[in-house]
Design a protein around this motif. Structure first.
Motif, short mmCIF file in Angstrom:
data_model
loop_
_atom_site.label_atom_id
_atom_site.label_comp_id
_atom_site.label_asym_id
_atom_site.label_seq_id
_atom_site.Cartn_x
_atom_site.Cartn_y
_atom_site.Cartn_z
N GLN A 66 0.80 -0.96 -0.05
CA GLN A 66 0.02 -0.02 -0.11
C GLN A 66 0.79 1.21 0.09
O GLN A 66 1.91 1.40 0.78
CB GLN A 66 -1.04 0.15 1.16
CG GLN A 66 -1.88 1.18 1.07
CD GLN A 66 -3.05 1.04 2.25
OE1 GLN A 66 -2.69 0.46 3.27
NE2 GLN A 66 -4.09 1.89 1.72
N GLU A 71 -5.47 2.55 -2.81
CA GLU A 71 -6.26 1.22 -2.35
C GLU A 71 -5.05 0.00 -2.47
O GLU A 71 -4.13 -0.05 -3.40
CB GLU A 71 -7.05 0.70 -3.59
CG GLU A 71 -7.83 -0.60 -3.37
CD GLU A 71 -8.79 -0.64 -2.18
OE1 GLU A 71 -9.22 -1.87 -1.85
OE2 GLU A 71 -9.23 0.45 -1.60
N PRO A 72 -4.86 -0.62 -1.27
CA PRO A 72 -3.79 -1.75 -1.33
C PRO A 72 -4.08 -2.80 -2.54
O PRO A 72 -5.00 -2.91 -3.01
CB PRO A 72 -3.86 -2.44 0.01
CG PRO A 72 -5.39 -2.03 0.37
CD PRO A 72 -5.64 -0.79 -0.11
N TRP A 73 -2.94 -3.37 -2.89
CA TRP A 73 -2.77 -4.51 -3.89
C TRP A 73 -1.77 -5.47 -3.65
O TRP A 73 -0.87 -5.24 -2.93
CB TRP A 73 -2.75 -3.86 -5.25
CG TRP A 73 -1.56 -2.74 -5.58
CD1 TRP A 73 -0.96 -1.79 -4.92
CD2 TRP A 73 -0.70 -3.24 -6.31
NE1 TRP A 73 0.13 -1.16 -5.47
CE2 TRP A 73 0.37 -2.12 -6.32
CE3 TRP A 73 -0.18 -4.16 -7.26
CZ2 TRP A 73 1.62 -2.07 -6.87
CZ3 TRP A 73 0.96 -4.38 -8.11
CH2 TRP A 73 1.86 -3.27 -7.98
N ALA A 159 -10.13 -8.12 -0.53
CA ALA A 159 -10.34 -8.18 0.84
C ALA A 159 -9.42 -8.83 1.50
O ALA A 159 -9.03 -8.38 2.78
CB ALA A 159 -11.73 -8.93 1.26
N ARG A 162 -6.47 -6.46 1.85
CA ARG A 162 -6.77 -5.43 2.90
C ARG A 162 -6.40 -5.85 4.38
O ARG A 162 -6.08 -5.31 5.10
CB ARG A 162 -8.16 -4.78 2.89
CG ARG A 162 -8.40 -3.87 1.86
CD ARG A 162 -9.67 -3.13 1.92
NE ARG A 162 -10.70 -3.95 1.55
CZ ARG A 162 -11.25 -4.26 0.29
NH1 ARG A 162 -10.95 -3.50 -0.57
NH2 ARG A 162 -12.26 -5.07 0.40
N ARG A 163 -6.76 -7.07 4.62
CA ARG A 163 -6.67 -8.11 5.68
C ARG A 163 -5.09 -8.11 6.16
O ARG A 163 -4.81 -8.28 7.27
CB ARG A 163 -7.21 -9.37 5.69
CG ARG A 163 -8.81 -9.32 6.17
CD ARG A 163 -9.38 -10.55 6.56
NE ARG A 163 -9.52 -11.45 5.19
CZ ARG A 163 -10.76 -11.38 4.75
NH1 ARG A 163 -11.76 -10.61 5.09
NH2 ARG A 163 -11.02 -12.25 3.62
N GLY A 166 -3.66 -4.01 6.22
CA GLY A 166 -4.28 -2.99 6.74
C GLY A 166 -3.83 -2.96 8.23
O GLY A 166 -3.67 -1.74 8.81
#
Length: 297
Positions: A66, A71-73, A159, A162-163, A166
Protein backbone atom coordinates in the motif's frame (compact mmCIF):
# COMPACT_ATOMS: atom_id res chain seq x y z
CA UNK A 1 14.40 -24.67 10.53
CA UNK A 2 16.46 -21.76 11.89
CA UNK A 3 14.94 -18.32 12.23
CA UNK A 4 14.82 -15.79 9.38
CA UNK A 5 18.07 -14.89 7.66
CA UNK A 6 19.92 -11.92 9.14
CA UNK A 7 22.26 -11.22 6.24
CA UNK A 8 21.77 -8.35 3.79
CA UNK A 9 22.59 -10.32 0.63
CA UNK A 10 20.95 -8.84 -2.42
CA UNK A 11 20.23 -5.45 -0.86
CA UNK A 12 22.21 -2.69 -2.53
CA UNK A 13 23.44 -0.11 0.01
CA UNK A 14 21.66 -1.90 2.83
CA UNK A 15 22.67 0.65 5.47
CA UNK A 16 21.09 3.43 3.44
CA UNK A 17 17.84 1.48 3.12
CA UNK A 18 17.66 0.56 6.81
CA UNK A 19 18.25 4.19 7.78
CA UNK A 20 15.11 5.21 5.87
CA UNK A 21 12.63 2.37 6.35
CA UNK A 22 11.60 -0.02 9.10
CA UNK A 23 12.59 -3.43 7.71
CA UNK A 24 11.87 -6.72 9.50
CA UNK A 25 11.82 -10.41 8.70
CA UNK A 26 9.34 -12.77 10.36
CA UNK A 27 8.88 -16.52 10.33
CA UNK A 28 5.77 -18.05 8.77
CA UNK A 29 3.64 -20.69 10.49
CA UNK A 30 5.53 -23.97 11.09
CA UNK A 31 3.49 -25.75 8.39
CA UNK A 32 4.78 -23.26 5.80
CA UNK A 33 8.47 -23.10 6.68
CA UNK A 34 9.53 -25.94 4.39
CA UNK A 35 8.62 -23.80 1.35
CA UNK A 36 8.85 -20.22 2.62
CA UNK A 37 12.12 -18.55 3.60
CA UNK A 38 10.52 -15.72 5.56
CA UNK A 39 8.06 -12.87 5.49
CA UNK A 40 9.56 -9.42 4.97
CA UNK A 41 7.80 -6.34 6.29
CA UNK A 42 8.63 -2.74 5.40
CA UNK A 43 7.01 0.47 6.66
CA UNK A 44 8.13 3.97 5.73
CA UNK A 45 7.22 7.61 6.26
CA UNK A 46 9.62 9.68 4.18
CA UNK A 47 10.05 13.44 3.85
CA UNK A 48 11.99 12.93 0.60
CA UNK A 49 11.63 10.22 -2.08
CA UNK A 50 14.07 7.34 -1.97
CA UNK A 51 14.86 4.59 -4.47
CA UNK A 52 15.74 1.15 -3.10
CA UNK A 53 17.72 -1.34 -5.19
CA UNK A 54 17.84 -5.12 -4.85
CA UNK A 55 19.75 -7.82 -6.70
CA UNK A 56 17.01 -10.48 -6.54
CA UNK A 57 17.43 -13.93 -5.07
CA UNK A 58 16.38 -16.91 -7.22
CA UNK A 59 13.06 -16.74 -5.38
CA UNK A 60 9.45 -16.00 -6.18
CA UNK A 61 7.88 -13.34 -3.95
CA UNK A 62 4.25 -12.63 -3.15
CA UNK A 63 3.99 -8.92 -2.36
CA UNK A 64 1.12 -7.14 -0.61
CA UNK A 65 1.55 -3.37 -0.67
CA UNK A 66 0.00 0.00 0.00
CA UNK A 67 1.29 3.42 -1.00
CA UNK A 68 -0.20 6.40 0.84
CA UNK A 69 -4.00 6.38 0.83
CA UNK A 70 -4.29 4.39 -2.41
CA UNK A 71 -6.12 1.07 -2.46
CA UNK A 72 -3.77 -1.74 -1.39
CA UNK A 73 -2.89 -4.38 -3.95
CA UNK A 74 -0.81 -7.51 -4.36
CA UNK A 75 1.28 -9.20 -7.03
CA UNK A 76 3.31 -12.31 -7.69
CA UNK A 77 6.89 -11.38 -8.53
CA UNK A 78 8.73 -14.12 -10.40
CA UNK A 79 12.49 -14.46 -10.16
CA UNK A 80 13.95 -11.11 -11.17
CA UNK A 81 16.72 -11.35 -13.74
CA UNK A 82 18.11 -7.83 -13.34
CA UNK A 83 18.50 -5.15 -10.71
CA UNK A 84 15.13 -4.34 -9.14
CA UNK A 85 14.47 -0.69 -8.28
CA UNK A 86 11.51 0.55 -6.23
CA UNK A 87 10.84 4.24 -5.63
CA UNK A 88 9.42 5.03 -2.18
CA UNK A 89 7.78 8.30 -1.21
CA UNK A 90 5.48 9.55 1.53
CA UNK A 91 3.95 6.81 3.65
CA UNK A 92 3.68 3.17 2.72
CA UNK A 93 3.75 -0.45 3.76
CA UNK A 94 4.74 -3.76 2.19
CA UNK A 95 4.14 -7.28 3.47
CA UNK A 96 6.15 -9.73 1.38
CA UNK A 97 6.48 -13.50 1.22
CA UNK A 98 9.84 -14.80 0.01
CA UNK A 99 9.50 -18.41 -1.06
CA UNK A 100 12.51 -20.67 -0.85
CA UNK A 101 14.07 -21.17 -4.28
CA UNK A 102 12.07 -24.13 -5.53
CA UNK A 103 9.36 -23.67 -2.90
CA UNK A 104 6.74 -21.74 -4.88
CA UNK A 105 5.63 -24.57 -7.17
CA UNK A 106 3.49 -26.37 -4.52
CA UNK A 107 1.42 -23.17 -4.26
CA UNK A 108 1.00 -22.92 -8.04
CA UNK A 109 1.30 -26.52 -9.27
CA UNK A 110 -0.34 -26.04 -12.67
CA UNK A 111 2.61 -24.40 -14.45
CA UNK A 112 6.43 -24.37 -14.33
CA UNK A 113 7.99 -21.64 -12.22
CA UNK A 114 9.88 -20.43 -15.30
CA UNK A 115 6.52 -19.12 -16.58
CA UNK A 116 6.66 -16.47 -13.82
CA UNK A 117 10.33 -15.53 -14.30
CA UNK A 118 10.91 -11.85 -15.01
CA UNK A 119 7.19 -11.08 -14.57
CA UNK A 120 5.16 -9.21 -11.97
CA UNK A 121 1.55 -10.39 -12.15
CA UNK A 122 -1.32 -8.81 -10.17
CA UNK A 123 -2.73 -11.31 -7.69
CA UNK A 124 -6.24 -10.73 -9.00
CA UNK A 125 -5.03 -11.92 -12.40
CA UNK A 126 -2.97 -14.85 -11.11
CA UNK A 127 -5.24 -16.17 -8.36
CA UNK A 128 -6.77 -18.91 -10.52
CA UNK A 129 -3.27 -20.36 -11.01
CA UNK A 130 -2.73 -20.77 -7.27
CA UNK A 131 -3.73 -23.53 -4.93
CA UNK A 132 -4.48 -27.23 -5.34
CA UNK A 133 -5.80 -28.75 -8.55
CA UNK A 134 -9.58 -28.56 -8.84
CA UNK A 135 -11.86 -31.47 -9.58
CA UNK A 136 -14.09 -31.73 -12.64
CA UNK A 137 -17.05 -30.52 -10.60
CA UNK A 138 -15.37 -27.15 -10.26
CA UNK A 139 -15.06 -26.58 -14.01
CA UNK A 140 -17.90 -26.65 -16.54
CA UNK A 141 -17.35 -28.88 -19.53
CA UNK A 142 -15.53 -27.12 -22.35
CA UNK A 143 -14.98 -23.91 -20.40
CA UNK A 144 -11.22 -24.24 -20.16
CA UNK A 145 -11.31 -21.99 -17.08
CA UNK A 146 -11.51 -22.91 -13.41
CA UNK A 147 -14.64 -21.74 -11.60
CA UNK A 148 -16.27 -22.70 -8.31
CA UNK A 149 -13.84 -22.19 -5.41
CA UNK A 150 -11.21 -20.47 -7.57
CA UNK A 151 -13.58 -17.98 -9.16
CA UNK A 152 -15.21 -17.28 -5.81
CA UNK A 153 -11.76 -16.77 -4.30
CA UNK A 154 -10.78 -14.32 -7.02
CA UNK A 155 -13.64 -12.04 -6.04
CA UNK A 156 -12.28 -11.96 -2.47
CA UNK A 157 -8.68 -11.08 -3.31
CA UNK A 158 -9.11 -7.37 -2.54
CA UNK A 159 -10.53 -8.17 0.89
CA UNK A 160 -7.66 -10.59 1.57
CA UNK A 161 -5.13 -7.91 0.63
CA UNK A 162 -6.72 -5.41 3.00
CA UNK A 163 -6.67 -7.95 5.84
CA UNK A 164 -2.95 -8.46 5.31
CA UNK A 165 -1.76 -4.90 4.72
CA UNK A 166 -4.28 -3.00 6.80
CA UNK A 167 -3.53 -3.80 10.46
CA UNK A 168 -1.01 -1.66 12.31
CA UNK A 169 -0.38 -4.66 14.55
CA UNK A 170 2.54 -6.57 13.01
CA UNK A 171 1.50 -9.89 14.54
CA UNK A 172 -1.93 -9.50 12.93
CA UNK A 173 -0.32 -9.01 9.52
CA UNK A 174 1.81 -12.14 9.97
CA UNK A 175 -1.23 -14.14 11.09
CA UNK A 176 -3.18 -12.93 8.03
CA UNK A 177 -0.34 -14.02 5.74
CA UNK A 178 -0.32 -17.44 7.39
CA UNK A 179 -4.09 -17.78 6.94
CA UNK A 180 -3.96 -16.79 3.27
CA UNK A 181 -1.12 -19.15 2.38
CA UNK A 182 -2.45 -22.10 4.36
CA UNK A 183 -5.75 -21.57 2.55
CA UNK A 184 -3.99 -22.37 -0.73
CA UNK A 185 -3.41 -25.90 0.64
CA UNK A 186 0.03 -26.58 -0.88
CA UNK A 187 0.56 -30.31 -1.35
CA UNK A 188 3.89 -32.02 -0.54
CA UNK A 189 6.04 -32.32 -3.66
CA UNK A 190 9.25 -34.42 -3.59
CA UNK A 191 10.64 -32.59 -6.62
CA UNK A 192 10.17 -29.23 -4.90
CA UNK A 193 12.06 -30.62 -1.91
CA UNK A 194 14.86 -31.80 -4.19
CA UNK A 195 15.08 -28.41 -5.93
CA UNK A 196 15.20 -26.56 -2.60
CA UNK A 197 17.93 -28.86 -1.33
CA UNK A 198 20.04 -28.34 -4.46
CA UNK A 199 19.76 -24.56 -4.27
CA UNK A 200 20.66 -24.66 -0.57
CA UNK A 201 23.75 -26.66 -1.51
CA UNK A 202 24.77 -24.04 -4.07
CA UNK A 203 24.22 -21.23 -1.59
CA UNK A 204 26.22 -22.91 1.19
CA UNK A 205 28.99 -24.70 -0.73
CA UNK A 206 31.35 -22.36 -2.57
CA UNK A 207 33.20 -25.34 -4.03
CA UNK A 208 30.28 -25.98 -6.42
CA UNK A 209 31.16 -23.82 -9.41
CA UNK A 210 29.75 -25.83 -12.33
CA UNK A 211 26.41 -27.46 -13.02
CA UNK A 212 28.13 -30.74 -13.82
CA UNK A 213 29.62 -30.80 -10.31
CA UNK A 214 26.19 -30.26 -8.78
CA UNK A 215 24.66 -33.02 -10.91
CA UNK A 216 27.45 -35.45 -10.06
CA UNK A 217 27.04 -34.76 -6.34
CA UNK A 218 23.32 -35.51 -6.70
CA UNK A 219 23.94 -38.62 -8.81
CA UNK A 220 21.86 -37.41 -11.75
CA UNK A 221 22.52 -36.03 -15.24
CA UNK A 222 23.22 -32.36 -15.92
CA UNK A 223 20.13 -32.23 -18.13
CA UNK A 224 17.97 -33.58 -15.29
CA UNK A 225 19.17 -30.78 -12.99
CA UNK A 226 18.49 -28.17 -15.67
CA UNK A 227 14.94 -29.46 -16.22
CA UNK A 228 14.27 -29.53 -12.48
CA UNK A 229 15.45 -25.93 -12.06
CA UNK A 230 13.34 -24.70 -14.97
CA UNK A 231 10.21 -26.32 -13.57
CA UNK A 232 10.73 -25.57 -9.88
CA UNK A 233 13.19 -22.68 -9.46
CA UNK A 234 12.45 -20.66 -12.59
CA UNK A 235 16.06 -20.11 -13.67
CA UNK A 236 18.89 -22.45 -14.58
CA UNK A 237 21.43 -23.81 -12.08
CA UNK A 238 24.28 -21.90 -13.73
CA UNK A 239 22.34 -18.65 -13.22
CA UNK A 240 21.84 -19.51 -9.54
CA UNK A 241 25.55 -20.22 -9.05
CA UNK A 242 26.48 -16.87 -10.62
CA UNK A 243 23.81 -14.93 -8.71
CA UNK A 244 24.97 -16.21 -5.32
CA UNK A 245 28.53 -15.21 -6.25
CA UNK A 246 27.36 -11.65 -6.85
CA UNK A 247 25.34 -11.66 -3.62
CA UNK A 248 28.43 -12.57 -1.63
CA UNK A 249 30.56 -10.00 -3.42
CA UNK A 250 27.90 -7.34 -2.77
CA UNK A 251 27.70 -8.14 0.94
CA UNK A 252 31.46 -8.22 1.30
CA UNK A 253 31.72 -4.85 -0.44
CA UNK A 254 29.12 -3.47 1.98
CA UNK A 255 30.87 -4.78 5.11
CA UNK A 256 34.58 -4.70 4.20
CA UNK A 257 34.30 -1.52 2.15
CA UNK A 258 37.46 -0.15 0.50
CA UNK A 259 39.74 -2.62 2.33
CA UNK A 260 38.39 -5.57 0.33
CA UNK A 261 40.94 -7.46 -1.80
CA UNK A 262 38.93 -7.98 -4.99
CA UNK A 263 41.52 -10.22 -6.59
CA UNK A 264 41.47 -12.58 -3.61
CA UNK A 265 37.66 -12.50 -3.51
CA UNK A 266 37.45 -13.33 -7.22
CA UNK A 267 39.61 -16.42 -6.64
CA UNK A 268 37.60 -17.37 -3.55
CA UNK A 269 34.32 -17.20 -5.50
CA UNK A 270 35.67 -19.28 -8.37
CA UNK A 271 36.14 -16.58 -11.00
CA UNK A 272 38.89 -17.09 -13.53
CA UNK A 273 40.27 -13.64 -12.71
CA UNK A 274 39.35 -10.32 -11.10
CA UNK A 275 38.23 -8.84 -14.43
CA UNK A 276 35.54 -11.50 -14.75
CA UNK A 277 34.15 -10.64 -11.30
CA UNK A 278 34.26 -6.92 -12.13
CA UNK A 279 32.28 -7.49 -15.35
CA UNK A 280 29.60 -9.57 -13.62
CA UNK A 281 29.32 -7.19 -10.67
CA UNK A 282 29.08 -4.10 -12.88
CA UNK A 283 26.52 -5.67 -15.21
CA UNK A 284 24.33 -6.71 -12.25
CA UNK A 285 24.66 -3.80 -9.82
CA UNK A 286 25.25 -0.98 -12.31
CA UNK A 287 28.58 0.30 -10.94
CA UNK A 288 32.05 -1.26 -10.70
CA UNK A 289 32.79 -2.98 -7.38
CA UNK A 290 35.52 -0.52 -6.39
CA UNK A 291 33.13 2.41 -6.89
CA UNK A 292 30.43 0.65 -4.87
CA UNK A 293 32.81 -0.13 -2.01
CA UNK A 294 34.29 3.39 -1.87
CA UNK A 295 33.27 5.01 1.43
CA UNK A 296 30.96 8.05 1.06
CA UNK A 297 32.49 11.48 1.51
Amino acid sequence: MAGPRRDTRGIVEARELFARVDFRRREPAPELRACIEHYWLIDWDLTEPYASHVVPHPSVNLVFQQYGDAEPWAEIAGVGLGLFTQKLAGRGRVCGVQFRPGGFRPFAPHRPVSDWTGRRVPLTQAYADLGPARGAADEPEGSGRPVGPVAAGTSRVAAEVRRIVGPDDEDARVAALDTFLLGLAPAPDPQASQAMALVDRIRADRSIRRVAELAAAEGVSTRSVQRLFSAYVGVGPKWVILRYRIHEALERAETDNAALDWSALAAELGYSDQAHLVRDFTATVGVPPTAYARPPH
